[in-house]
Write a protein that holds these residues in place. Sequence first.
Motif, PDB file in Angstrom:
ATOM      1  N   LEU A  26       0.838  -1.206   0.000  1.00 29.69           N
ATOM      2  CA  LEU A  26       0.000   0.000   0.000  1.00 29.69           C
ATOM      3  C   LEU A  26       0.868   1.249   0.000  1.00 29.69           C
ATOM      4  N   VAL A  27       1.923   1.247   0.790  1.00 27.96           N
ATOM      5  CA  VAL A  27       2.837   2.398   0.834  1.00 27.96           C
ATOM      6  C   VAL A  27       3.529   2.569  -0.516  1.00 27.96           C
ATOM      7  N   GLN A  28       3.975   1.468  -1.105  1.00 31.54           N
ATOM      8  CA  GLN A  28       4.618   1.531  -2.434  1.00 31.54           C
ATOM      9  C   GLN A  28       3.681   2.117  -3.482  1.00 31.54           C
ATOM     10  N   VAL A  33      -2.433   4.869   4.494  1.00 30.17           N
ATOM     11  CA  VAL A  33      -2.727   3.665   5.266  1.00 30.17           C
ATOM     12  C   VAL A  33      -2.512   3.900   6.756  1.00 30.17           C
ATOM     13  N   VAL A  34      -3.423   3.339   7.541  1.00 27.70           N
ATOM     14  CA  VAL A  34      -3.290   3.273   8.991  1.00 27.70           C
ATOM     15  C   VAL A  34      -3.414   1.799   9.356  1.00 27.70           C
ATOM     16  N   VAL A 114      -3.260  -9.323  -4.183  1.00 25.32           N
ATOM     17  CA  VAL A 114      -3.607  -9.576  -5.596  1.00 25.32           C
ATOM     18  C   VAL A 114      -4.251  -8.330  -6.202  1.00 25.32           C
ATOM     19  N   LEU A 115      -5.181  -7.711  -5.480  1.00 26.92           N
ATOM     20  CA  LEU A 115      -5.831  -6.499  -5.996  1.00 26.92           C
ATOM     21  C   LEU A 115      -4.794  -5.410  -6.304  1.00 26.92           C
ATOM     22  N   LEU A 116      -3.834  -5.240  -5.412  1.00 28.98           N
ATOM     23  CA  LEU A 116      -2.800  -4.227  -5.629  1.00 28.98           C
ATOM     24  C   LEU A 116      -1.894  -4.596  -6.798  1.00 28.98           C
ATOM     25  N   SER A 117      -1.547  -5.868  -6.921  1.00 28.86           N
ATOM     26  CA  SER A 117      -0.622  -6.261  -7.999  1.00 28.86           C
ATOM     27  C   SER A 117      -1.284  -6.229  -9.372  1.00 28.86           C
TER      28      SER A 117
END
Length: 121
Positions: A26-28, A33-34, A114-117
């Motif tokens: 998420l940071v990348q 994000v918390v 998976v959603l992020l990738s």
Amino acid sequence: MTTKQTLVLGASLKPIRYSYMAINRLVQKKQPVVAIGLREGRVAGVQIDTGFPKYENIDTVTLYLNAQNQKPYYEYLIELRPRRIIFNPGTENPELYKLLKQANIEIDNACTLVLLSTNTY
């Protein structure tokens, strides 16, 4: 991709944990994000809080707690009023699904990594 804030619930300081990997990803991807976990600490510059912090503007909650460990968070999650909650593999919880549907919170059985990738987060 959305730029609204994500809460990682069940965050871990251990690099082998999927919640740890999710915070890093998420940071990348430059997603705000918390995180809440059992122990305070930092992952990828993100403070891991404990308890039930008062967050504002949570769009997405991504769960890394099994159904039994989710129970103390039911009311908290509904009060946060996120747009959606992602149930990662192993976190499925029909009891919580029912409560979230009543509160008009979207349920997504998916894997955050998976959603992020695949850029479908």
